[in-house]
Write a protein that holds these residues in place. Structure first.
Motif, PDB file in Angstrom:
ATOM      1  N   VAL A 137       0.857  -1.181   0.000  1.00 34.01           N
ATOM      2  CA  VAL A 137       0.000   0.000   0.000  1.00 34.01           C
ATOM      3  C   VAL A 137       0.893   1.231   0.000  1.00 34.01           C
ATOM      4  CG1 VAL A 137      -1.693   1.339   1.311  1.00 34.01           C
ATOM      5  CG2 VAL A 137      -1.899  -1.150   1.174  1.00 34.01           C
ATOM      6  N   ASP A 138       0.654   2.115  -0.946  1.00 29.37           N
ATOM      7  CA  ASP A 138       1.332   3.410  -0.972  1.00 29.37           C
ATOM      8  C   ASP A 138       0.544   4.314  -0.031  1.00 29.37           C
ATOM      9  OD1 ASP A 138       2.600   5.782  -1.460  1.00 29.37           O
ATOM     10  OD2 ASP A 138       2.224   5.801  -3.619  1.00 29.37           O
ATOM     11  N   ASP A 139       1.108   4.587   1.139  1.00 32.00           N
ATOM     12  CA  ASP A 139       0.361   5.326   2.148  1.00 32.00           C
ATOM     13  C   ASP A 139       0.477   6.846   2.007  1.00 32.00           C
ATOM     14  OD1 ASP A 139       2.975   5.510   2.944  1.00 32.00           O
ATOM     15  OD2 ASP A 139       2.609   4.922   5.016  1.00 32.00           O
ATOM     16  N   GLN A 140       1.211   7.321   1.005  1.00 34.01           N
ATOM     17  CA  GLN A 140       1.293   8.758   0.775  1.00 34.01           C
ATOM     18  C   GLN A 140       1.495   9.035  -0.715  1.00 34.01           C
ATOM     19  OE1 GLN A 140       4.390  10.791   2.946  1.00 34.01           O
ATOM     20  NE2 GLN A 140       3.051  12.533   3.284  1.00 34.01           N
ATOM     21  N   PRO A 141       0.466   8.733  -1.518  1.00 36.07           N
ATOM     22  CA  PRO A 141       0.630   8.912  -2.963  1.00 36.07           C
ATOM     23  C   PRO A 141       0.763  10.375  -3.375  1.00 36.07           C
ATOM     24  CG  PRO A 141      -1.605   8.245  -2.456  1.00 36.07           C
ATOM     25  CD  PRO A 141      -0.825   8.153  -1.184  1.00 36.07           C
ATOM     26  N   ILE A 142       0.150  11.306  -2.626  1.00 37.93           N
ATOM     27  CA  ILE A 142       0.293  12.737  -2.918  1.00 37.93           C
ATOM     28  C   ILE A 142       0.608  13.480  -1.625  1.00 37.93           C
ATOM     29  CG2 ILE A 142      -1.199  12.685  -4.959  1.00 37.93           C
ATOM     30  CD1 ILE A 142      -3.440  13.924  -3.250  1.00 37.93           C
ATOM     31  N   LEU A 143       1.222  14.638  -1.766  1.00 36.99           N
ATOM     32  CA  LEU A 143       1.631  15.416  -0.597  1.00 36.99           C
ATOM     33  C   LEU A 143       0.730  16.607  -0.320  1.00 36.99           C
ATOM     34  CD1 LEU A 143       5.486  15.376  -1.263  1.00 36.99           C
ATOM     35  CD2 LEU A 143       4.164  13.907   0.283  1.00 36.99           C
ATOM     36  N   THR A 144       0.024  17.096  -1.338  1.00 38.68           N
ATOM     37  CA  THR A 144      -0.880  18.232  -1.176  1.00 38.68           C
ATOM     38  C   THR A 144      -2.231  17.881  -1.786  1.00 38.68           C
ATOM     39  OG1 THR A 144      -0.129  19.219  -3.261  1.00 38.68           O
ATOM     40  CG2 THR A 144       0.982  19.935  -1.244  1.00 38.68           C
ATOM     41  N   ALA A 145      -3.295  18.487  -1.254  1.00 38.33           N
ATOM     42  CA  ALA A 145      -4.647  18.209  -1.751  1.00 38.33           C
ATOM     43  C   ALA A 145      -4.816  18.750  -3.173  1.00 38.33           C
ATOM     44  CB  ALA A 145      -5.685  18.827  -0.822  1.00 38.33           C
ATOM     45  N   GLY A 146      -5.705  18.133  -3.899  1.00 40.80           N
ATOM     46  CA  GLY A 146      -5.985  18.528  -5.280  1.00 40.80           C
ATOM     47  C   GLY A 146      -5.744  17.372  -6.214  1.00 40.80           C
ATOM     48  N   PHE A 147      -6.411  17.359  -7.356  1.00 38.82           N
ATOM     49  CA  PHE A 147      -6.310  16.266  -8.315  1.00 38.82           C
ATOM     50  C   PHE A 147      -4.905  16.204  -8.908  1.00 38.82           C
ATOM     51  CE2 PHE A 147     -10.849  17.002  -8.103  1.00 38.82           C
ATOM     52  CZ  PHE A 147     -11.323  15.706  -8.003  1.00 38.82           C
ATOM     53  N   GLN A 148      -4.247  15.055  -8.731  1.00 42.65           N
ATOM     54  CA  GLN A 148      -2.882  14.863  -9.215  1.00 42.65           C
ATOM     55  C   GLN A 148      -2.727  13.452  -9.757  1.00 42.65           C
ATOM     56  OE1 GLN A 148      -0.014  16.125  -6.123  1.00 42.65           O
ATOM     57  NE2 GLN A 148      -1.821  17.000  -5.122  1.00 42.65           N
ATOM     58  N   GLN A 149      -1.985  13.327 -10.846  1.00 48.30           N
ATOM     59  CA  GLN A 149      -1.704  12.009 -11.394  1.00 48.30           C
ATOM     60  C   GLN A 149      -0.503  11.401 -10.692  1.00 48.30           C
ATOM     61  OE1 GLN A 149      -1.314  11.973 -15.654  1.00 48.30           O
ATOM     62  NE2 GLN A 149      -3.479  11.548 -15.878  1.00 48.30           N
ATOM     63  N   VAL A 150      -0.622  10.105 -10.389  1.00 44.98           N
ATOM     64  CA  VAL A 150       0.459   9.344  -9.779  1.00 44.98           C
ATOM     65  C   VAL A 150       0.674   8.113 -10.648  1.00 44.98           C
ATOM     66  CG1 VAL A 150       1.271   8.195  -7.691  1.00 44.98           C
ATOM     67  CG2 VAL A 150      -0.262  10.155  -7.500  1.00 44.98           C
ATOM     68  N   GLU A 151       1.935   7.838 -10.996  1.00 43.52           N
ATOM     69  CA  GLU A 151       2.271   6.710 -11.864  1.00 43.52           C
ATOM     70  C   GLU A 151       3.063   5.664 -11.086  1.00 43.52           C
ATOM     71  OE1 GLU A 151       2.866   9.125 -16.050  1.00 43.52           O
ATOM     72  OE2 GLU A 151       4.627   8.700 -14.820  1.00 43.52           O
ATOM     73  N   TYR A 152       2.854   4.398 -11.466  1.00 45.64           N
ATOM     74  CA  TYR A 152       3.565   3.285 -10.825  1.00 45.64           C
ATOM     75  C   TYR A 152       4.181   2.400 -11.894  1.00 45.64           C
ATOM     76  CZ  TYR A 152       1.040   4.773  -6.710  1.00 45.64           C
ATOM     77  OH  TYR A 152       0.546   5.522  -5.674  1.00 45.64           O
ATOM     78  N   GLN A 153       5.355   1.853 -11.590  1.00 52.23           N
ATOM     79  CA  GLN A 153       6.016   0.916 -12.488  1.00 52.23           C
ATOM     80  C   GLN A 153       6.661  -0.202 -11.683  1.00 52.23           C
ATOM     81  OE1 GLN A 153       9.114   2.944 -14.666  1.00 52.23           O
ATOM     82  NE2 GLN A 153      10.534   2.883 -12.954  1.00 52.23           N
ATOM     83  N   VAL A 154       6.981  -1.303 -12.375  1.00 54.89           N
ATOM     84  CA  VAL A 154       7.662  -2.444 -11.764  1.00 54.89           C
ATOM     85  C   VAL A 154       9.024  -2.592 -12.435  1.00 54.89           C
ATOM     86  CG1 VAL A 154       7.623  -4.939 -11.381  1.00 54.89           C
ATOM     87  CG2 VAL A 154       5.497  -3.624 -11.259  1.00 54.89           C
ATOM     88  N   THR A 155      10.069  -2.692 -11.603  1.00 57.29           N
ATOM     89  CA  THR A 155      11.413  -2.953 -12.119  1.00 57.29           C
ATOM     90  C   THR A 155      11.961  -4.195 -11.437  1.00 57.29           C
ATOM     91  OG1 THR A 155      12.413  -1.488 -10.479  1.00 57.29           O
ATOM     92  CG2 THR A 155      11.929  -0.535 -12.644  1.00 57.29           C
TER      93      THR A 155
END
Length: 186
Positions: A137-155
């Motif tokens: 679980v990513d427990d902090q995907p964004i740091l400030t409120a407001g609509f933001q895109q977050v991307e994830y990848q596997v390496t």
């Protein structure tokens, strides 16, 4: 001679059980649940998404490090208390005994580099195949409120740097936004 079972002089006295069951459970089969506009959608998995782990080097040169999904898994997050549940599963093989480290990484809107949020190690004892899964679980995907895109990848990387990992594009990365829990009384 016939003996009376109630006679105190008999060798087989009759025992009377005077125990009574006093257990009376109460079961609510259909409890009432009140949902209002301030608590609806709270604590739920929303915005489910997935991408294939489509990296395929089975016919080309084997690798020691690779990004396994050509397209990142993307979420639009709006609340700093939201979380993202992530799960990855992939089949792979090695040409010799090895240990591989798998990473799920995140890139927030405006960031250039992906940052690891969870890792797992897996190994093969002999040349052969393995299936690796990782849930976090990513427990902090964004740091400030407001609509933001977050991307994830596997390496993945070969921890031994002495063997070669082979992937056939047979895997998946899934995720869902977890809305923040609400602790307010209805």
């Amino acid at each position: 001679m016939t003996s009376n079972p109630n006679d105190a002089n008999t060798s087989n006295p009759v025992t009377t059980n005077n125990n009574t069951n006093t257990f009376s459970p109460t079961i609510n089969v259909n409890p009432t649940i009140t949902v209002n506009s301030t608590t609806s959608g709270q604590g739920l998995l929303t915005e489910f998404n997935f991408v294939p782990l489509d990296f395929d080097n089975s016919l080309a040169a084997p690798v020691r490090f690779a990004t396994l999904n050509s397209t990142p898994l993307v979420f639009t997050i709006d609340n700093t208390s939201d979380r993202v549940w992530l799960q990855m599963s992939i089949q792979w093989r090695a040409i010799a005994p090895t240990e591989a480290r798998f990473h799920i990484s995140r890139r927030r809107q405006g960031e250039i580099v992906f940052t690891d949020i969870c890792t797992t190690d897996d190994s093969t004892n002999s040349p052969g195949s393995a299936t690796t899964s990782l849930t976090c679980v990513d427990d902090q995907p964004i740091l400030t409120a407001g609509f933001q895109q977050v991307e994830y990848q596997v390496t993945v990387e070969d921890n031994n740097m002495a063997t070669i990992l082979i992937f056939t594009g047979n895997g998946i990365l899934t995720g869902a936004e977890i809305e923040a829990n609400s602790f307010s009384a209805p």
